[in-house]
Design a protein around this motif. Sequence first.
Motif, PDB file in Angstrom:
ATOM      1  N   GLU A 546       0.035 -34.632  90.854  1.00 10.86           N
ATOM      2  CA  GLU A 546      -1.294 -35.226  90.890  1.00 10.86           C
ATOM      3  C   GLU A 546      -1.951 -35.162  89.515  1.00 10.86           C
ATOM      4  O   GLU A 546      -2.576 -36.128  89.057  1.00 10.86           O
ATOM      5  CB  GLU A 546      -2.166 -34.513  91.918  1.00 10.86           C
ATOM      6  CG  GLU A 546      -3.523 -35.166  92.109  1.00 10.86           C
ATOM      7  CD  GLU A 546      -4.298 -34.576  93.273  1.00 10.86           C
ATOM      8  OE1 GLU A 546      -5.484 -34.936  93.434  1.00 10.86           O
ATOM      9  OE2 GLU A 546      -3.710 -33.768  94.020  1.00 10.86           O
ATOM     10  N   ALA A 547      -1.783 -34.031  88.823  1.00  8.66           N
ATOM     11  CA  ALA A 547      -2.328 -33.906  87.471  1.00  8.66           C
ATOM     12  C   ALA A 547      -1.636 -34.881  86.528  1.00  8.66           C
ATOM     13  O   ALA A 547      -2.275 -35.502  85.666  1.00  8.66           O
ATOM     14  CB  ALA A 547      -2.167 -32.473  86.972  1.00  8.66           C
ATOM     15  N   ALA A 548      -0.321 -35.020  86.691  1.00  7.22           N
ATOM     16  CA  ALA A 548       0.432 -35.955  85.857  1.00  7.22           C
ATOM     17  C   ALA A 548      -0.041 -37.383  86.093  1.00  7.22           C
ATOM     18  O   ALA A 548      -0.167 -38.177  85.150  1.00  7.22           O
ATOM     19  CB  ALA A 548       1.920 -35.835  86.148  1.00  7.22           C
ATOM     20  N   LEU A 549      -0.312 -37.720  87.352  1.00 10.81           N
ATOM     21  CA  LEU A 549      -0.775 -39.066  87.678  1.00 10.81           C
ATOM     22  C   LEU A 549      -2.106 -39.360  86.986  1.00 10.81           C
ATOM     23  O   LEU A 549      -2.302 -40.464  86.446  1.00 10.81           O
ATOM     24  CB  LEU A 549      -0.918 -39.210  89.198  1.00 10.81           C
ATOM     25  CG  LEU A 549      -1.353 -40.582  89.717  1.00 10.81           C
ATOM     26  CD1 LEU A 549      -0.348 -41.650  89.332  1.00 10.81           C
ATOM     27  CD2 LEU A 549      -1.533 -40.537  91.237  1.00 10.81           C
ATOM     28  N   LYS A 550      -2.997 -38.397  86.959  1.00  8.77           N
ATOM     29  CA  LYS A 550      -4.297 -38.592  86.328  1.00  8.77           C
ATOM     30  C   LYS A 550      -4.153 -38.741  84.818  1.00  8.77           C
ATOM     31  O   LYS A 550      -4.722 -39.659  84.211  1.00  8.77           O
ATOM     32  CB  LYS A 550      -5.203 -37.407  86.661  1.00  8.77           C
ATOM     33  CG  LYS A 550      -6.603 -37.533  86.065  1.00  8.77           C
ATOM     34  CD  LYS A 550      -7.490 -36.370  86.492  1.00  8.77           C
ATOM     35  CE  LYS A 550      -8.898 -36.522  85.920  1.00  8.77           C
ATOM     36  NZ  LYS A 550      -9.771 -35.391  86.341  1.00  8.77           N
ATOM     37  N   ILE A 551      -3.368 -37.851  84.207  1.00  7.69           N
ATOM     38  CA  ILE A 551      -3.213 -37.864  82.745  1.00  7.69           C
ATOM     39  C   ILE A 551      -2.555 -39.151  82.273  1.00  7.69           C
ATOM     40  O   ILE A 551      -3.042 -39.831  81.358  1.00  7.69           O
ATOM     41  CB  ILE A 551      -2.395 -36.647  82.284  1.00  7.69           C
ATOM     42  CG1 ILE A 551      -3.189 -35.357  82.520  1.00  7.69           C
ATOM     43  CG2 ILE A 551      -2.010 -36.777  80.814  1.00  7.69           C
ATOM     44  CD1 ILE A 551      -2.364 -34.095  82.328  1.00  7.69           C
TER      45      ILE A 551
END
Length: 648
Positions: A546-551
């Motif tokens: 999820e963090a990767a998707l945002k970044i």
Amino acid sequence: MRKMKPAIMLLPVIAVGLLLTSFYQQPNSPPPDSLFPYEAAGLSEREAAAHLVSRFSFGARPGELEQIVAKGLEPWFQDQLQGKLDETVINKKLLNYSSLTLSNAQIVQTYPRPAQALAGAIKSGVVKKEDVNKEDRDAYRKVLGKYMTEQGLKPQAELLKELVAQKILRAAYAQNQLHEVMTDFWFNHFNVAASKGGIQQFITSYERDVIRPNVVGGFETLLLATAKSPAMLVYLDNARSSAVQDMNALPQRRASNDRTAKRGLQADSPGVRVIAQPVRKPQQRGLNENYAREVMELHTMGVDGGYTQSDVTAAARILTGWSLNPSIEYKAARNNNINRQLLESRGLVYDDNFLFLPQRHDKQEKTWMGHRFPAGSGHEEGLQLLHLLATHAATANFICKKIAIRFVSDTPPPALVKNMAAVFSKTQGNIASVLLAMVQSPEFWQRGALRQKTKSPFELAISTLRSTDAEVITPYPLYQWISKMGQKMYNYTAPTGFPDRGDYWINTGSLLNRMNFGLALASGRIPGIRVNLLDLNNNHEPESAEAALKIYSHLLLPERNVNETMQRLLPLLGDPAFETAVESAANAVAKGDTANDEEMMMDESNIGMKRKKENKRNSADQGQVRNNNPMLAQVVGIIIGSPEYQRR
């Protein structure tokens, strides 16, 4: 071609269906009081820069928006219009592609058509004519291949391969991006297809010498250059067009026991009726209307330009005698022996690869759209016709609408097209002035125009290379993916060129292929392409998917509100069969398109040399790029395949 089975598709069809539905959700309409400049449209400078680079380049590289803002939008655009930025990097990358610097005559000599190579081998005694149809074709090809190598000849498959490679490399690395985009636009507008026999040898020069130098110059110059080019003369058959002969005056073929009867049947065979036909002599041709029709319908005035069939016929008659310089087919050195004064005294016009043949020209009086062309004229008639076409009001409207469709939206505002057409007419078709007028218009900057164009497969592939800062080591595998996604470069058979509208490119199957492409590239499964995803994030690995998707949504979709995109993509993360699925899809594309490529690039006689394999180099490249962990690769791949990323 080997097709992918449903089992190896990376995402469920239902998920792709949801993405497809969201793809056609239009953004909010612009407020009625939207005005120029972009600040009045409610755009920040960074949003405006993102819009500008999305239209006039193949995509922003990491950090490029900051550079454009620092430089200023107007100076950046002026630099791009001038096209004089240093190209040392791309020029160095193209040094190994020897065909790119050859003339048409040199290419014809170095990359002969398969039938030409065979004829030479038979004449020299290396190949016996009776061996051509034997079952052991591999042995025959081996002998022919050895002959070609000894003679310094190369297969045409290699010619197209180098052409494809240079297009990919230029689009990915060139500093003068606007000129690359316009080269792609005008080649598609004046489309020729390598799949038509006898034309592939001329496409390198067509793009390099005819299209590329004229992309922002005068439209009439570009029109005339295409009309005289060997590629267009052969593709639309004007090289074969000549004044109509009196068919009644030609001798008739005898029906009885004629050795030339169709299909080798005798006239007295039971049930066979042989119809008397005119004797066909090589020098007897006749009027061909293909180019005359397309130059009006597709290149200038448009189908609603106001001309009639009689105008098409008149244009074809005016252009009779516009032909191919036969010296192209012989040794290039023979061009030095041409006596131009002697040619001109006989009414011939020699212009490099173009030759006007007065003996084929219709010298009778003609009338085209009310313009009288008196009897006894020659080459100048064609020049006059092209001038009338280039300066016609219908042409201004048609060309400007097509430019607006390419750079604004599939349905550009009529007021914008009208303003561009007025500039076109006022500047006598100066393309740079038309582009500048478009960018200065309020319609170009309206928020409703942002991201309203759909990337073609080529644009998707190149924008992905640029946005991920990928390194292209071997371009050809990328071409295989572009073909898989539905765009065979240099091979759209119709003279219309690829349609420039979203509904042509996007459907359930194509969106799935685009998703597969994104996943394959992000996970390092496309040989010859090296990408380091961690490097995009300063080598910081995200803590979760999820963090990767945002970044990475912010990195790959700059100046966009990615909240809705993230919510749409979150359910697609976490496919347990991800690694296996990507491997299978990548292998299927490589094997399938390789087979298809052989069919596309070999001539009908199927005697061309097989193109050189690059498996060892590709394997080495592939091993070097598999440095992205599956989670991060999946996240980036899904972003690339998302509907939002397909927009530009």
